[in-house]
Design a protein around this motif. Structure first.
Motif, mmCIF file in Angstrom:
data_model
loop_
_atom_site.group_PDB
_atom_site.id
_atom_site.type_symbol
_atom_site.label_atom_id
_atom_site.label_comp_id
_atom_site.label_asym_id
_atom_site.label_seq_id
_atom_site.Cartn_x
_atom_site.Cartn_y
_atom_site.Cartn_z
ATOM 1 N N ASP A 1 0.786 -1.235 0.000
ATOM 2 C CA ASP A 1 0.000 0.000 0.000
ATOM 3 C C ASP A 1 0.818 1.284 0.000
ATOM 4 O O ASP A 1 0.252 2.360 -0.163
ATOM 5 N N ARG A 2 2.122 1.194 0.172
ATOM 6 C CA ARG A 2 2.906 2.419 0.317
ATOM 7 C C ARG A 2 2.940 3.265 -0.953
ATOM 8 O O ARG A 2 3.185 4.467 -0.893
ATOM 9 N N ASP A 3 2.733 2.651 -2.094
ATOM 10 C CA ASP A 3 2.837 3.420 -3.332
ATOM 11 C C ASP A 3 1.490 3.866 -3.880
ATOM 12 O O ASP A 3 1.437 4.476 -4.954
ATOM 13 N N ALA A 4 0.418 3.582 -3.165
ATOM 14 C CA ALA A 4 -0.887 4.094 -3.600
ATOM 15 C C ALA A 4 -0.828 5.616 -3.645
ATOM 16 O O ALA A 4 -0.205 6.243 -2.782
ATOM 17 N N GLN A 5 -1.448 6.218 -4.646
ATOM 18 C CA GLN A 5 -1.471 7.682 -4.810
ATOM 19 C C GLN A 5 -0.052 8.257 -4.794
ATOM 20 O O GLN A 5 0.182 9.329 -4.246
ATOM 21 N N ALA A 6 0.880 7.533 -5.398
ATOM 22 C CA ALA A 6 2.286 7.966 -5.426
ATOM 23 C C ALA A 6 2.847 8.235 -4.036
ATOM 24 O O ALA A 6 3.754 9.050 -3.867
ATOM 25 N N GLN B 1 -2.978 -12.657 -12.266
ATOM 26 C CA GLN B 1 -3.071 -11.299 -11.729
ATOM 27 C C GLN B 1 -2.150 -10.351 -12.484
ATOM 28 O O GLN B 1 -2.479 -9.199 -12.754
ATOM 29 N N ARG B 2 -0.979 -10.876 -12.819
ATOM 30 C CA ARG B 2 -0.020 -10.050 -13.554
ATOM 31 C C ARG B 2 -0.550 -9.736 -14.958
ATOM 32 O O ARG B 2 -0.425 -8.608 -15.434
ATOM 33 N N PHE B 3 -1.143 -10.720 -15.618
ATOM 34 C CA PHE B 3 -1.753 -10.466 -16.930
ATOM 35 C C PHE B 3 -2.773 -9.335 -16.822
ATOM 36 O O PHE B 3 -2.802 -8.397 -17.613
ATOM 37 N N GLY C 1 5.475 -18.814 -7.219
ATOM 38 C CA GLY C 1 4.021 -18.626 -7.099
ATOM 39 C C GLY C 1 3.588 -18.307 -5.682
ATOM 40 O O GLY C 1 4.425 -17.980 -4.833
ATOM 41 N N TYR C 2 2.252 -18.417 -5.462
ATOM 42 C CA TYR C 2 1.699 -18.103 -4.142
ATOM 43 C C TYR C 2 0.832 -19.257 -3.675
ATOM 44 O O TYR C 2 0.031 -19.749 -4.457
ATOM 45 N N PRO C 3 0.914 -19.756 -2.449
ATOM 46 C CA PRO C 3 1.792 -19.282 -1.381
ATOM 47 C C PRO C 3 3.267 -19.577 -1.641
ATOM 48 O O PRO C 3 4.108 -18.891 -1.117
ATOM 49 N N LYS D 1 -2.798 -9.707 -4.904
ATOM 50 C CA LYS D 1 -1.537 -9.616 -4.164
ATOM 51 C C LYS D 1 -0.560 -8.613 -4.762
ATOM 52 O O LYS D 1 0.620 -8.605 -4.390
ATOM 53 N N LEU D 2 -1.007 -7.813 -5.731
ATOM 54 C CA LEU D 2 -0.064 -6.874 -6.339
ATOM 55 C C LEU D 2 -0.147 -5.520 -5.639
ATOM 56 O O LEU D 2 -1.189 -5.149 -5.105
ATOM 57 N N PRO D 3 0.964 -4.790 -5.661
ATOM 58 C CA PRO D 3 0.988 -3.487 -4.980
ATOM 59 C C PRO D 3 0.315 -2.382 -5.770
ATOM 60 O O PRO D 3 0.473 -1.220 -5.432
ATOM 61 N N VAL D 4 -0.404 -2.707 -6.813
ATOM 62 C CA VAL D 4 -1.213 -1.720 -7.535
ATOM 63 C C VAL D 4 -2.643 -2.243 -7.514
ATOM 64 O O VAL D 4 -2.855 -3.443 -7.371
ATOM 65 N N PRO D 5 -3.639 -1.370 -7.642
ATOM 66 C CA PRO D 5 -5.025 -1.850 -7.549
ATOM 67 C C PRO D 5 -5.428 -2.712 -8.757
ATOM 68 O O PRO D 5 -4.786 -2.667 -9.810
#
Lengths: 376, 376, 376, 376
Positions: free
Chosen positions: A322-327, D21-23, D191-193, D56-60
């Motif tokens: 979550d640290r990079d949300a909204q830059a 998810q990456r796709f 992969g995950y887990p 699980k990605l750091p972007v929405p």
């Protein structure tokens, strides 16, 4: 757009350091700030930036900065800059920033040196831009009085994340009178080289020198109001003063820990409200999500669309996700729930190298332009 | 030596799991406990232990255990064991442990299943061995009454570290009535495979399912006394009951976090005493350092020489540096200081896989022998 | 026991540093070495060791060392020491060690400064203690000739792990003529503060300054023989010289990487033998497991029972699980298999802070006593 | 733009998994691919994607995908998709992909199942798009012959990074006949887990099941040509066959290791050329930097501007600093230098979750459209 396409020349002090690199990276794509001058120690002065710096960010040096020749941190080299950002280390920041102000430059500083000055505001841009009102008084205190120069500081990286939700709660429900904060802070908060890997891999260090005191004190200055005392001389104009939350004394207990995380300070926060009965967790959740900041309303381009993102998943926010949300310009809150000892508790995550540092300075400068404190 | 050279046969349930491996490792050099029987799932039963186990400890399998043929977890296979340790997973521990007790076996369990039973003690060996006094009552409740069988549980790994200094402070200064606990827990607390590396590398997870509730409830049972109510029938013997700290209600607010540390749970703790004025930080420091546990005085060989080591360095205890002191059997405390919101705050570190798990069970069994609850 | 209960006084240079701390920790329980003098920089001199040092090991300072007053690194302060261990940094080690030798002291050094001296042996105790034979020649080169003083160095931490299995293979199958080594080295190899956490968390650094050259060169000196050239003057005694594996030239290609591991250097090694056809993987496995070292046979108490432990599991050795086997004094090998390009490949793991550093110096000193090179 | 603003509907199999998810994340901002259908197991089918996935990605999650209802992986649900990406797990990918091909769908798969099929190309988009030439043959082998359906696979994540510089060197200097590869692979490759944190924190695991064989075999198929054998029947059309680098046999020795890095596989590579004398390090450096890929020249929007970025700093590339350059679509090379055993050695870094996985499939699909293999 605030400036109708006009550009604003900015300088960066401490440009080769950790915070300086972040300033340069963030300003590389700014809509109106243009990096004009870079200052560093005499060891770096005279070299093109790309040579002087040991660049440590996972993105390239912005092209516009690569070939700027680094200068020493003397005001004459920055005379054309409408805004000067300071990422200087505390061991030199105090005097240099004072000299820049005296030379009629507008200094937005990340350093701690002037944060406790009674005439220097400590502004978290999502919280207390109203404190810019002290700037005329700061200028008057100088001899001779200044016309354009001033110093504005932003807060410690750990303080910043915590005061945003507290401000939201106080706006909605009135004063908080007790607050527990336990932080789990990222290694980037220690600068570079900073925390030795042997100290932090597979470890937690339950102590960061001076951090708890900073957090406990800065929160009072930021969350408190700006009062206008009567002037000492009859007829003199009233003197603005930071009230340090005195109207409703706030006790803060901070415990600061270093954890093996690269960026993003997580904090566990519990608060007690003065109001009885206190608001419910659901009411607090809503107030946090509804919080708005003047910076967005003033059209500041670096302000986050949402000052606070409130997460509903039970295990969020998390620094890596979550640290990079909204830059990294907003604050993340989660797990808003009742506290068995105080009233309400929750988790806060703020990106210490963005809103916790350079991004705060940049939004502060944007606000200063929007409010006319800096004339461009 | 408690037993004059005699040996005590012990069995281990869940022997191939994370906690089971720790039991076997710790018992490999025990002065009188001898591993006699190992139980696991039917998938492992029939194989020599060295083949059945996916050994994950950084020390070798003790030679005495390598070739023991693993059995299913049925009481008849453990009939010769004076003590049975349970490292079973919660999904099977409840029924198996009940069956072992019914078969007149003495079960020392790490599992959570029976912790809330009103007749089962939850014993942290450095805190409340007095709760063994409920065992006769537990046996009587069985139909027909048991002569030797019983279940004793030990606490959650995070609870264990926190209650030891709390017990020390309550012994010295009377009841604590409010307590804040923020934990930073090691990944080994999640078992194996447990926490995925993608979830925790460069990250903090501010949530551990069910952990905060466990911590808040278990502390009351452990720190509370054992009262003797009058029997319901006239002339019946009084019924012992856990008073859950009811004589001085204790509010606990726990926030549990997972951090990238292998072993060792760190906790930030603040407490408020019922006594006004409260003791000073210096008095608390002294009381913590002076705390003694019955387990040592009874001569239990696995009990730590010092139940609590109090550190004076400002940045200690740290999990990597301090978790293995006293073989992980004691608790480390540091940074004892005034709290601006409650009275006193400090840092606790306890080794979650030693005193927070298997070591607790082992010391409990040693105490049971010393007190004659287990006759050998 | 080698010395029938007699004790040997030893000194430690660089006692407050990373390697110095390891020396003190290891010697705390040594059967005959007794720490008598500790040397450090003038900043530390005059203070008790416990005060001078920023102790970083997860075990306490041995009681015997805690109160020793630290001295400056001058020979007169170490006159009573039969053995002097040097954990000095390279920027000062060269001159200090030379001065100690000139003062007739026996110096066992971990520093790199004298490793390339043509008269100083570079001894990995599990490999080439025969190189002690150059000591008389080293003493003769001094003017006036020395009676007792000398310098012995041990190898770079990454070299040490790799040469042990190579020596085993060469002993069994004759010369190796090509060798690939790719290391994954622990952060403790960089000393303290050493590697910044910002450089290594969630990262690999594919470069360690000077390391590849050291590894490529040191392997030749260690694995090569000691030849006796005819003296330059007719009738003069033959001059011993390191042959640098010249009789069967050995090409080594090393690639050194830093990884986020605390202790334990892992290396991926491939070798080609001069002998055609080469030995099979099975033969190599057997030769590695059967390898013995003179140090054990001489009764050196710090020598590992097994110079090489060969693992059969497909995924071992691993640094966290295997680095502490045999107190870190041996080497771990695994995955011995055919190489599609050279002949045989395998994994090596050696504990860089034990056999890769202080433990090597200590075993070297034990060998020197057993061989009479140091008379006690 | 390749398609003049037209859009292409795509489906994703295994949409809730790590690769899926990456796709979805990558396609969220694609200029012409539009996510139309998502397939997953029956457990997820019927739910909106945002509910079905444990993101699980750091972007929405891209807004366009959030509310798509997940379907089962049956061809009829994907009939409108011109392109189907498969991020399926190997235990189900084989049959599902075969069924999709039989239903005349164009499948671009990340799974390993069909990589060794003699009529299925294994295409690294920066290396061997010429292998699309086998598609007509693949369709003919089907009974009845297919008109539009086919399967294209991309390579293992570790293979991908290494073959790009090898292709560049072979293009410039002719065949490589020996190659050493030692990888240090990120945990996301599992992969995950996936990799348990207890296995990898403070550790290296020198083994990844099946990985070395994959790397050694896939390199031959990718770097080898596509030959046209005469048809078995007189007059039959020639049969294209993968020559597996047979014209110049290539021996590869791979050693694969897991390290505590989130994303980005680092490899240490040494090569020997067939040509004598071999090119110099400087010539190799230039050839690597000058390498171009058809994908860029065909205008593929996801192709990196520079297939290979060659770093000059001695300690680069590093996974954390360089994995996200060019959105992870290119390969990073550094430390190009002479090898004492083979000819040239260097470091490669490729982002295993981008060019090592989903990005490869996407560029492959873009190439297929540009070449008319997929008609849209």
């Amino acid at each position: 757009m605030m400036l109708d396409g006009r550009q604003v020349k900015v300088g960066i002090l401490g440009a080769t350091g950790t915070v300086g690199q972040r300033f340069i990276s963030l300003l590389g794509s700014h809509p109106f700030f243009v990096v004009h001058a870079l200052g560093a120690s005499s060891r770096s002065a005279g070299k093109p930036y790309k040579t002087a710096v040991n660049w440590k960010l996972p993105v390239p040096i912005p092209p516009a900065a690569r070939d700027i020749v680094v200068k020493e941190c003397v005001p004459s080299e920055f005379a054309e800059c409408a805004v000067v950002f300071s990422g200087l280390d505390a061991d030199v920041a105090g005097d240099i920033e004072t000299a820049f102000r005296a030379a009629e430059l507008a200094v937005f500083s990340n350093a701690k040196n002037h944060r406790r000055d009674p005439d220097v505001p400590l502004i978290v841009p999502l919280v207390n831009p109203s404190h810019f009102a002290i700037i005329p008084h700061q200028r008057l205190l100088h001899s001779p009085p200044l016309h354009r120069g001033f110093i504005v500081t932003n807060a410690n990286c750990a303080t910043t994340g915590v005061v945003v939700p507290l401000a939201a709660l106080e706006r909605a429900f009135g004063p908080v009178d007790a607050c527990f904060v336990t932080t789990m802070q990222a290694i980037s908060g220690g600068g570079y080289p900073g925390v030795p890997s042997l100290d932090i891999l597979d470890n937690v260090v339950p102590y960061i020198s001076g951090e708890e005191e900073k957090l406990q004190w800065e929160m009072l200055k930021i969350l408190g109001g700006l009062t206008r005392n009567e002037g000492v001389e009859p007829g003199a104009p009233p003197t603005p003063t930071f009230d340090m939350h005195a109207s409703a004394p706030l006790r803060v207990s901070a415990s600061c820990n270093r954890v093996p995380v690269l960026d993003g300070h997580t904090a566990v926060v519990s608060v007690r409200f003065k109001r009885r009965p206190p608001p419910s967790a659901q009411q607090c959740h809503e107030a946090l999500a509804a919080y708005t900041a003047d910076a967005s309303e003033l059209g500041c381009p670096s302000a986050p669309p949402h000052p606070i993102i409130v997460h509903d998943e039970p295990d969020r926010p998390q620094p890596r996700l979550d640290r990079d949300a909204q830059a990294g310009a907003g604050v993340n809150v989660g797990r808003v729930r009742e506290c068995p000892v105080l009233d309400i508790k929750f988790i806060v995550l703020a990106n210490n190298v963005c809103i916790g540092a350079a991004t705060s300075s940049i939004i502060n400068a944007e606000i200063a332009i929007a409010k006319g404190v800096v004339v461009v």
